[in-house]
Design a protein around this motif. Structure first.
Motif, PDB file in Angstrom:
ATOM      1  N   HIS A  22      -4.777 -10.455  10.409  1.00 39.95           N
ATOM      2  CA  HIS A  22      -3.391 -10.011  10.568  1.00 39.95           C
ATOM      3  C   HIS A  22      -3.063  -8.796   9.693  1.00 39.95           C
ATOM      4  O   HIS A  22      -1.894  -8.545   9.387  1.00 39.95           O
ATOM      5  N   ALA A  23      -4.078  -8.036   9.333  1.00 32.73           N
ATOM      6  CA  ALA A  23      -3.894  -6.950   8.366  1.00 32.73           C
ATOM      7  C   ALA A  23      -2.819  -5.955   8.794  1.00 32.73           C
ATOM      8  O   ALA A  23      -1.950  -5.588   8.005  1.00 32.73           O
ATOM      9  N   HIS A  24      -2.865  -5.493  10.025  1.00 31.48           N
ATOM     10  CA  HIS A  24      -1.897  -4.469  10.452  1.00 31.48           C
ATOM     11  C   HIS A  24      -0.491  -5.043  10.577  1.00 31.48           C
ATOM     12  O   HIS A  24       0.491  -4.389  10.190  1.00 31.48           O
ATOM     13  N   ALA A  25      -0.379  -6.263  11.089  1.00 27.22           N
ATOM     14  CA  ALA A  25       0.944  -6.890  11.187  1.00 27.22           C
ATOM     15  C   ALA A  25       1.510  -7.153   9.801  1.00 27.22           C
ATOM     16  O   ALA A  25       2.707  -6.932   9.546  1.00 27.22           O
ATOM     17  N   PHE A  26       0.666  -7.610   8.881  1.00 26.59           N
ATOM     18  CA  PHE A  26       1.111  -7.853   7.510  1.00 26.59           C
ATOM     19  C   PHE A  26       1.578  -6.553   6.866  1.00 26.59           C
ATOM     20  O   PHE A  26       2.636  -6.497   6.234  1.00 26.59           O
ATOM     21  N   ASP A  27       0.781  -5.498   7.029  1.00 25.57           N
ATOM     22  CA  ASP A  27       1.126  -4.208   6.431  1.00 25.57           C
ATOM     23  C   ASP A  27       2.459  -3.698   6.966  1.00 25.57           C
ATOM     24  O   ASP A  27       3.309  -3.233   6.198  1.00 25.57           O
ATOM     25  N   GLU A  28       2.656  -3.813   8.263  1.00 21.96           N
ATOM     26  CA  GLU A  28       3.916  -3.335   8.858  1.00 21.96           C
ATOM     27  C   GLU A  28       5.111  -4.102   8.303  1.00 21.96           C
ATOM     28  O   GLU A  28       6.134  -3.511   7.929  1.00 21.96           O
ATOM     29  N   ALA A  29       4.975  -5.425   8.198  1.00 20.61           N
ATOM     30  CA  ALA A  29       6.072  -6.238   7.675  1.00 20.61           C
ATOM     31  C   ALA A  29       6.277  -5.985   6.182  1.00 20.61           C
ATOM     32  O   ALA A  29       7.413  -5.899   5.704  1.00 20.61           O
ATOM     33  N   ARG A  30       5.167  -5.846   5.462  1.00 21.97           N
ATOM     34  CA  ARG A  30       5.241  -5.706   4.005  1.00 21.97           C
ATOM     35  C   ARG A  30       5.930  -4.420   3.580  1.00 21.97           C
ATOM     36  O   ARG A  30       6.650  -4.387   2.567  1.00 21.97           O
ATOM     37  N   ARG A  31       5.722  -3.358   4.323  1.00 21.53           N
ATOM     38  CA  ARG A  31       6.324  -2.073   3.960  1.00 21.53           C
ATOM     39  C   ARG A  31       7.848  -2.083   4.101  1.00 21.53           C
ATOM     40  O   ARG A  31       8.520  -1.192   3.573  1.00 21.53           O
ATOM     41  N   LYS A  32       8.393  -3.093   4.758  1.00 22.05           N
ATOM     42  CA  LYS A  32       9.840  -3.155   4.996  1.00 22.05           C
ATOM     43  C   LYS A  32      10.591  -3.943   3.931  1.00 22.05           C
ATOM     44  O   LYS A  32      11.808  -4.008   3.962  1.00 22.05           O
ATOM     45  N   ARG A  33       9.854  -4.551   2.992  1.00 23.92           N
ATOM     46  CA  ARG A  33      10.550  -5.347   1.969  1.00 23.92           C
ATOM     47  C   ARG A  33       9.937  -5.083   0.600  1.00 23.92           C
ATOM     48  O   ARG A  33       8.730  -4.990   0.462  1.00 23.92           O
ATOM     49  N   PHE A  34      10.818  -4.962  -0.382  1.00 19.72           N
ATOM     50  CA  PHE A  34      10.374  -4.620  -1.736  1.00 19.72           C
ATOM     51  C   PHE A  34      11.212  -5.409  -2.730  1.00 19.72           C
ATOM     52  O   PHE A  34      11.925  -4.852  -3.557  1.00 19.72           O
ATOM     53  N   VAL A  35      11.099  -6.729  -2.672  1.00 25.00           N
ATOM     54  CA  VAL A  35      11.945  -7.610  -3.483  1.00 25.00           C
ATOM     55  C   VAL A  35      11.491  -7.678  -4.942  1.00 25.00           C
ATOM     56  O   VAL A  35      12.228  -8.142  -5.800  1.00 25.00           O
TER      57      VAL A  35
END
Length: 198
Positions: free
Chosen positions: A12-25
């Protein structure tokens, strides 16, 4: 289950990366961590993913980043994005560092290890830190195992009890700077920040 974590993140590397870049808690905790880091210092990111947003934030602060992750795809993305930094495909449990670091972080990563592996990793991190260096990581609020769900698949999490972590810190000469169980500012994560005294 913990040994399947690497394959899960690779799938799920690409899906994780896409989601991860949208949150910086974690920014507030990173800022606290960086109080212990000298200008141009070295930081080790265990479970670095594809270096977004944490790697970018640290690099933008002028720091030298070494990232470690088991996902070949995410390490390749990190190398493409930030080729002047060190991105190493490795298991954090067997990683052998080339340096001592001014700070180490394991955000959303160490808690995928079994209880005894977490205790061993904290011991390793203490040896990798330069005197005065700091360590930032997540756990659960109490001892236990939790099976979450990510991308429709089960994913393993574990935590020692706060007293167990504190006993390890005391043995290793790590000073607790902060602990926030179920920290609302980070989406309910439990967060630790400790510093190596000598």
């Amino acid at each position: 289950m913990p040994d399947r974590i690497a394959a899960h993140y690779e799938r799920h590397a690409h899906a994780f990366d896409e989601a991860r870049r949208k949150r910086f808690v974690e920014r507030g905790w990173l800022d606290r961590l960086l109080l212990a880091v000298p200008a141009g210092g070295r930081i080790l990111d265990l479970g670095c993913g594809a270096a977004e947003p944490i790697g970018r934030y640290l690099i933008d602060k002028g720091l030298r980043v070494t990232g470690v992750d088991q996902s070949e795809t995410m390490i390749a993305l990190s190398r493409t994005r930030f080729p002047r930094h060190d991105w190493i495909r490795a298991d954090m449990r067997s990683f052998v560092p080339a340096y001592r670091y001014d700070a180490v972080l394991a955000w959303d990563s160490m808690f995928h290890l079994r209880h005894e592996e977490q205790a061993a990793l904290v011991t390793q991190v203490a040896a990798w830190l330069a005197p005065g260096g700091a360590f930032l990581f997540n756990s659960g609020p109490a001892r236990g195992v939790a099976i979450g769900c990510q991308f429709g698949e089960e994913i393993y999490h574990a935590s020692l009890a706060p007293l167990e972590y504190r006993a390890i810190f005391e043995e290793l000469g790590l000073l607790e700077l902060g602990f926030a169980p179920d920290d609302a500012a980070t989406g309910g994560r439990s967060v630790w920040l400790v510093r190596k005294e000598h």
